[in-house]
Structures are given as C-alpha cells and as structure tokens.
Design a protein around this motif. Structure first.
Motif, short mmCIF file in Angstrom:
data_model
loop_
_atom_site.label_atom_id
_atom_site.label_comp_id
_atom_site.label_asym_id
_atom_site.label_seq_id
_atom_site.Cartn_x
_atom_site.Cartn_y
_atom_site.Cartn_z
N GLU A 96 0.82 -1.21 0.00
CA GLU A 96 0.00 0.00 0.00
C GLU A 96 0.86 1.26 0.00
O GLU A 96 0.54 2.24 -0.69
N GLU A 97 1.94 1.22 0.75
CA GLU A 97 2.83 2.39 0.82
C GLU A 97 3.52 2.62 -0.52
O GLU A 97 3.73 3.77 -0.94
N VAL A 98 3.89 1.54 -1.20
CA VAL A 98 4.54 1.68 -2.51
C VAL A 98 3.56 2.22 -3.55
O VAL A 98 3.92 3.05 -4.39
N ILE A 99 2.30 1.76 -3.49
CA ILE A 99 1.27 2.31 -4.38
C ILE A 99 1.10 3.80 -4.11
O ILE A 99 0.96 4.62 -5.04
N GLU A 100 1.12 4.19 -2.86
CA GLU A 100 0.96 5.60 -2.50
C GLU A 100 2.07 6.45 -3.10
O GLU A 100 1.83 7.57 -3.57
N ILE A 101 3.30 5.91 -3.12
CA ILE A 101 4.43 6.63 -3.72
C ILE A 101 4.16 6.87 -5.21
O ILE A 101 4.36 7.98 -5.73
N ALA A 102 3.71 5.81 -5.90
CA ALA A 102 3.45 5.92 -7.34
C ALA A 102 2.32 6.90 -7.63
O ALA A 102 2.42 7.74 -8.53
N VAL A 103 1.25 6.80 -6.86
CA VAL A 103 0.08 7.66 -7.06
C VAL A 103 0.44 9.14 -6.80
O VAL A 103 0.06 10.03 -7.58
N TYR A 116 -0.17 -7.66 -8.38
CA TYR A 116 0.19 -6.39 -7.74
C TYR A 116 0.70 -5.38 -8.77
O TYR A 116 0.41 -4.18 -8.69
N ALA A 117 1.46 -5.86 -9.78
CA ALA A 117 1.93 -4.97 -10.84
C ALA A 117 0.75 -4.36 -11.58
O ALA A 117 0.75 -3.16 -11.90
N ILE A 118 -0.28 -5.16 -11.83
CA ILE A 118 -1.48 -4.64 -12.48
C ILE A 118 -2.17 -3.62 -11.57
O ILE A 118 -2.59 -2.53 -12.03
N GLU A 119 -2.25 -3.92 -10.29
CA GLU A 119 -2.93 -3.03 -9.34
C GLU A 119 -2.26 -1.66 -9.29
O GLU A 119 -2.95 -0.61 -9.33
N ILE A 120 -0.94 -1.63 -9.23
CA ILE A 120 -0.25 -0.33 -9.10
C ILE A 120 -0.33 0.45 -10.41
O ILE A 120 -0.48 1.68 -10.41
N CYS A 121 -0.28 -0.25 -11.55
CA CYS A 121 -0.41 0.44 -12.83
C CYS A 121 -1.80 1.03 -13.01
O CYS A 121 -1.96 2.15 -13.52
N GLU A 122 -2.83 0.29 -12.57
CA GLU A 122 -4.19 0.81 -12.67
C GLU A 122 -4.39 2.01 -11.74
O GLU A 122 -5.12 2.97 -12.09
N ALA A 123 -3.72 2.00 -10.60
CA ALA A 123 -3.81 3.15 -9.68
C ALA A 123 -3.22 4.40 -10.33
O ALA A 123 -3.76 5.51 -10.20
N VAL A 124 -2.11 4.22 -11.04
CA VAL A 124 -1.47 5.35 -11.75
C VAL A 124 -2.36 5.81 -12.90
O VAL A 124 -2.52 7.01 -13.14
N MET A 125 -2.95 4.85 -13.62
CA MET A 125 -3.85 5.20 -14.73
C MET A 125 -5.05 6.01 -14.22
O MET A 125 -5.52 6.93 -14.91
N ASP A 126 -5.52 5.70 -13.04
CA ASP A 126 -6.66 6.45 -12.47
C ASP A 126 -6.31 7.92 -12.29
O ASP A 126 -7.18 8.79 -12.37
N ILE A 127 -5.03 8.19 -12.04
CA ILE A 127 -4.59 9.58 -11.89
C ILE A 127 -4.42 10.24 -13.26
O ILE A 127 -4.91 11.35 -13.49
N PHE A 128 -3.76 9.57 -14.18
CA PHE A 128 -3.48 10.16 -15.48
C PHE A 128 -4.72 10.25 -16.37
O PHE A 128 -4.77 11.06 -17.29
N GLN A 129 -5.70 9.39 -16.12
CA GLN A 129 -6.95 9.38 -16.89
C GLN A 129 -6.69 9.33 -18.41
O GLN A 129 -7.14 10.20 -19.18
N PRO A 130 -5.98 8.31 -18.87
CA PRO A 130 -5.71 8.21 -20.31
C PRO A 130 -6.97 7.84 -21.08
O PRO A 130 -7.94 7.33 -20.51
N THR A 131 -6.94 8.08 -22.38
CA THR A 131 -8.04 7.71 -23.27
C THR A 131 -7.43 7.02 -24.49
O THR A 131 -6.21 7.09 -24.71
N PRO A 132 -8.24 6.39 -25.32
CA PRO A 132 -7.69 5.77 -26.54
C PRO A 132 -6.99 6.77 -27.46
O PRO A 132 -6.13 6.39 -28.25
N ASN A 133 -7.33 8.04 -27.35
CA ASN A 133 -6.68 9.07 -28.16
C ASN A 133 -5.54 9.78 -27.44
O ASN A 133 -4.83 10.59 -28.04
N ASN A 134 -5.40 9.50 -26.17
CA ASN A 134 -4.33 10.11 -25.38
C ASN A 134 -3.84 9.05 -24.38
O ASN A 134 -4.16 9.10 -23.19
N LYS A 135 -3.08 8.14 -24.89
CA LYS A 135 -2.72 6.94 -24.13
C LYS A 135 -1.58 7.18 -23.16
O LYS A 135 -0.74 8.06 -23.35
N VAL A 136 -1.56 6.38 -22.13
CA VAL A 136 -0.43 6.34 -21.21
C VAL A 136 0.46 5.17 -21.64
O VAL A 136 -0.04 4.17 -22.17
N ILE A 137 1.76 5.29 -21.43
CA ILE A 137 2.69 4.20 -21.69
C ILE A 137 2.91 3.45 -20.38
O ILE A 137 3.32 4.05 -19.38
#
Length: 552
Positions: free
Chosen positions: A142-149, A183-204
C-alpha cells in the motif's frame, strides 16, 4: 558449484496462452535509451558534444522516441536537455523522453528541464518488486502504491501548469519481473486512475525486466497476463524494457511482442547496466530478415558502429549478430563451398527472395560487401580458395583442380598457422601452375592450319639445350601433345581441358587449364595465361608436364 542456494523462478498459472501461436507482422514503437540507460552504464559517461552527436544520429536512424536523460540527476544531464530544446535540435515528429523517480523534488526539476519542449514523454517510475519493498525501502504494498500515485499526481499538476508543452506520461513498475503480477497490475491501474488516459491520449505502461530472472517464455506469460487483466487496456501502450542478465533479452522482447506488447525500449548493440539492455540492432534486423520493415535505417551498419564506438568508447564483438566484422565470413570448408554455390545460383536465377546458405541476410543490405565473405585458413577447403580466385582474379578452376590446389593452400596455412589473403593464394597459384618453367621451358610456339590439320613448330629449352619440335593434330594442343610424346616424353595422356577469358576488351587474356595423367594413373594439372588461347594452352600443357616430371 553451490546451485542449491538458488531457486527456480515462479511460473504464471495461465489456462490459455495466445502468444505461442502469434506472429510478429510489424515493427513495434521504438524508444532508444542509449543516452540515459546506456550512458549511466559507462565507466566514463558521454560529454555534451558526444550526447548531441549521438542524439542527432538516432534521429537520422529513424527513432521517434529517444530517452535523453535523468535531468534531476546531474547538471550535465539537465544541461543536455536544455541544449536540445533551446537550440531547436528536436524535430517536430520526435519525442524526447526523460526519466524521473516518484519524488516531488526530482519531478519538479524534471519539468523545469522541459520548459519550451514541443513533445516529451515523462517517464515516472518507482520500484515495486518483493525484494526491493522488503530490503531497500522496507515498505508495504500500500505504501509503494501511495508513492506511485503521489508521483503521478505531481506530474499531472505540473503538466496542467505547462505553457504549450505536449506531454505523454509513462509509468514503470521497476523490477516488474520480481513483482507479483497481480500487484503490478494493481499499481499500474492506480497510476492510470490519476493520469486518466483515453484511446486518443494513451499512457505508456512499461514492464521492465530490470533484472532478467527467467526464461523468455515466462516473461511473455507475464506480459500476456498483464494485458489480459488490465482495465482500460485500449488506453495504454504496453512497453517492454528487457535487460540481458540471462543472455536472452532479444528473445524476451520478441516473445513479449507476440504476447501483445506495442513498444520496445533498448539500446544500440545492447549497451546497459551489467550484461546490458536489449540490442535494438539485432532486434530490428531480426524483423528485417523476416521481410518486415523495421522502420529504422540499418543500411549502413559501419556508420552506426563508428558513431557508437566514438560515443561510448566500447568495441563491438567481431561475432556480434549482423554487424560484427566476422559475421559474414566463412573459414570452414563446407560453409565456403555452400556459400560459393549459393551465391552462384542466386546470381544466376535472380529469385525474388534472398536464399543463400549460411547468410540469413544479404550483406549488401546493411552496407557490407562480398569481399570478406570467404577467408582462407587451415580450416578452409577447395570452395573457399576457388571463390577467392574467381571473385578477386577471375579464375574459374575446374572442380578437380580446386581439390588439388585446395590441399596445397591448406598445407601452407596449416604450416604458417595463419589466414591467407587472396593475393597470397593467387601468387601461390601462379608459382605452382603458371610460372612452372622447369625442367621444360617453352621458348616459342607457332601454328598454322591446312586442310583441317593444325601444324605446330615449337622450341623448348631443357637443361640449357634447345629442342626444336614439329607436330600435327586436330588442334594446337593435340599437335603439341603428339610432338612431345614422340620426341620427349611418351608415358602420359591429356584427359581434361578447360579455358575461359580473364577479362573483356581487345587486349583480353585467356587462361587454359589442362590435366594429364602419367603411366601410374596419377593426374597433374597445369595452367597457362596468354593473349593467344593457343599459347595459353601450350603453356598449360608444359606446366602440367613439369609438375609430373618433378613428382616422378
């Protein structure tokens, strides 16, 4: 060897895998990390001028994304990014990429370096592996996810404050291969929730094999599992960044592409920490060899090698795939014979596809030529010797003569314990077959034809004495043969004859090859070169006789 201190890598429990039946049909998105990941691995990092030159060359090769540094790491890194921007060195269709840890001060310094940039990728990362969490950071999941977010939030806020800069965000769960896959999927999805990417503005989303810990198939499983279980997959570009600790980074990247990855980060010739990154030269030319446009320019690998060695100060192994000095060279006799026949057939048939034994691609396609394909040492055979004589000097030796002369060359190379050049091979051929004037020396040779009969007059010198001979036959060689059998040596016969022109033009010369057999059944070849084919044939017969006499 205390192998018991190691344990096998945990496999992924997948009911169905799609990647084993997939094919790579197009080039991935490429990102060169030579100027960052590659540079940090050098004993002496590149200076500003070296970085600029390498950056410009990477652009020339066709890279559209280039990671240029870690701007917050040092003043040199920061200055390089500013130089590229302020001196307008970045083409409009190229994105520079910068790396930053998920720490506020470092992120702010990174955005400061990017002021005025047109297009940039901000690459945010933090380490997520079980081992790093436990040993290095001593933090919970949880603490590592918090760092990423938190890092993603700061990046987004700073991007919103920008004054025209166009940013793409990239996130790496560093040490992905050592991270629990869910867990790798969980932390990436947490970051995606912040960046709010779209199909026309994707996150890497970059999935680095920061340390290569398993066989490539397991890495492919991890990538496919990640993709299948990631929410909002259509808004993400899946990138891979493989290191070469197990020596299989190229295979891991290829299998990851089969598993659905879209993008590859790597370096020229695989420069990077420890055993290096994935080699983009090998990866790209692997695609090329399968008829796929790599979308990078590899047409002059010598230039790529020169720029690389100048920038990083490291040599390239002579057996490096596709580019090493020896990769298009054959010393083995069987390889040489196959290449010689394959090249001849290819030039004759001109098929639509390249198909030559032992050469997966045409060396000409990467800026090499055919000169060094076959080189001769003690491991070589008749095919290699014959190839060099034909390519460099226009000699097309008969098959049995190739075998005879091949043994002579092998013996010389074996005694010298050295490679033999084409020039030395030709000089040996001339000494053995052309300039063989003892004991018989042909001083003059005349011919005339009457009623389909050729009559010759010849003067020989033997042991300081001249001999005048006359003879008749159905041709000049036959007439000379009859005369010699009657007046000098009777116990031999001519059993084979070949000839061809050496070059074009009115003053062109011809070469004749002639094989005789003595009374014991032994055969001897001779050769002669002259502007007159009759004289060349006569010289070839005398050469063969001298070799027979010397071995009697």
């Amino acid at each position: 060897m205390n192998y018991n201190k190691y344990r096998p890598f945990t496999t992924i429990n997948m009911k169905e895998r799609n990647w084993p039946n997939a094919s790579i049909t197009k080039a991935p998105l490429w990102c060169s990390v030579d100027l960052r990941d590659g540079n940090q691995a050098l004993e002496t990092p590149m200076n500003l001028d070296q970085k600029v030159k390498l950056f410009q060359f990477l652009v020339k090769m066709g890279f559209k994304e280039i990671e240029v540094g870690f701007p917050a790491a040092s003043e040199t890194e920061f200055k390089f990014v500013r130089t590229l921007i302020e001196e307008n060195m970045i083409p409009d269709d190229v994105k520079i990429q910068v790396l930053t840890q998920a720490r506020e001060a470092i992120i702010k310094k990174t955005f400061e370096s990017l002021k005025g940039v047109k297009n940039a990728v901000v690459h945010l990362y933090n380490s997520t592996s079980t081992l790093q969490r436990k040993v290095v950071f001593q933090k919970t999941k949880e603490e590592v996810i918090e760092i990423a977010v938190k890092g993603a939030q700061i990046c987004k806020e700073l991007a919103l404050q920008s004054t025209g800069e166009n940013y793409t965000f990239e996130y790496s769960p560093e040490s992905f291969t050592g991270t629990e896959i869910d867990y790798a999927i969980e932390i990436c999805e947490a970051v995606m929730d912040i960046f709010q990417p779209t199909p026309n503005n994707k996150v890497i989303l970059n999935l680095p094999a920061t340390v290569e810990m398993s066989t490539p198939n397991i890495y492919a499983d991890m990538v496919e599992y990640f993709i299948k279980n990631l929410k909002n997959r259509e808004s993400a570009i899946i990138s891979v960044h493989t290191h070469n600790d197990r020596g299989t980074a190229v295979a891991a990247s290829e299998l990851a592409l089969l598993a659905g990855a879209d993008r590859v980060e790597g370096t020229l010739f695989g420069n990077g920490e420890r055993t290096g990154n994935v080699d983009l030269i090998t990866l790209g030319l692997n695609l090329f060899s399968q008829g796929i446009d790599p979308e990078l320019d590899f047409s002059n690998v010598n230039e790529i090698m020169d720029i690389y060695t100048e920038a990083v100060g490291m040599a390239i192994h002579p057996r490096h795939p596709y580019v090493g000095d020896l990769v298009y060279t054959a010393f083995s006799g069987s390889h040489q014979d196959a290449i010689k026949k394959g090249m001849a057939q290819y030039e004759k048939d001109k098929p639509p596809y390249w198909d030559v034994p032992y050469l997966p691609i045409d060396p000409m396609d990467v800026g090499r030529n055919y000169d060094p394909i076959i080189r001769v040492n003690s491991q070589s055979g008749k095919g290699g010797v014959a190839y060099l004589l034909e390519k460099e000097f226009g000699l097309r030796l008969p098959k049995l003569m190739q075998q005879e002369f091949g043994l002579i060359i092998t013996d010389i190379s074996d005694k010298n314990q050295a490679e033999l050049t084409g020039k030395l091979i030709f000089e040996t051929f001339k000494k053995e077959y052309i300039a063989n004037y003892s004991p018989l020396t042909l001083k003059s040779f005349q011919e005339k034809t009457e009623d389909n009969t050729v009559m010759i007059k010849a003067i020989f010198e033997e042991g300081g004495q001249q001999k005048h001979l006359e003879g008749k036959g159905n041709g000049p060689v036959n007439a000379l043969y009859n005369s010699i059998k009657e007046n000098i040596i009777s116990d031999f016969q001519v059993i084979a004859y070949d000839e061809h022109a050496l070059d074009q033009g009115s003053d062109s010369k011809a070469i004749a090859y002639l094989q005789i057999q003595d009374g014991k059944g032994r055969s001897f070849y001779g050769a002669g070169i002259d502007s007159s084919i009759s004289m060349a044939s006569a010289k070839a017969l005398i050469s063969a006789l001298n070799r027979m006499i010397s071995n009697s």
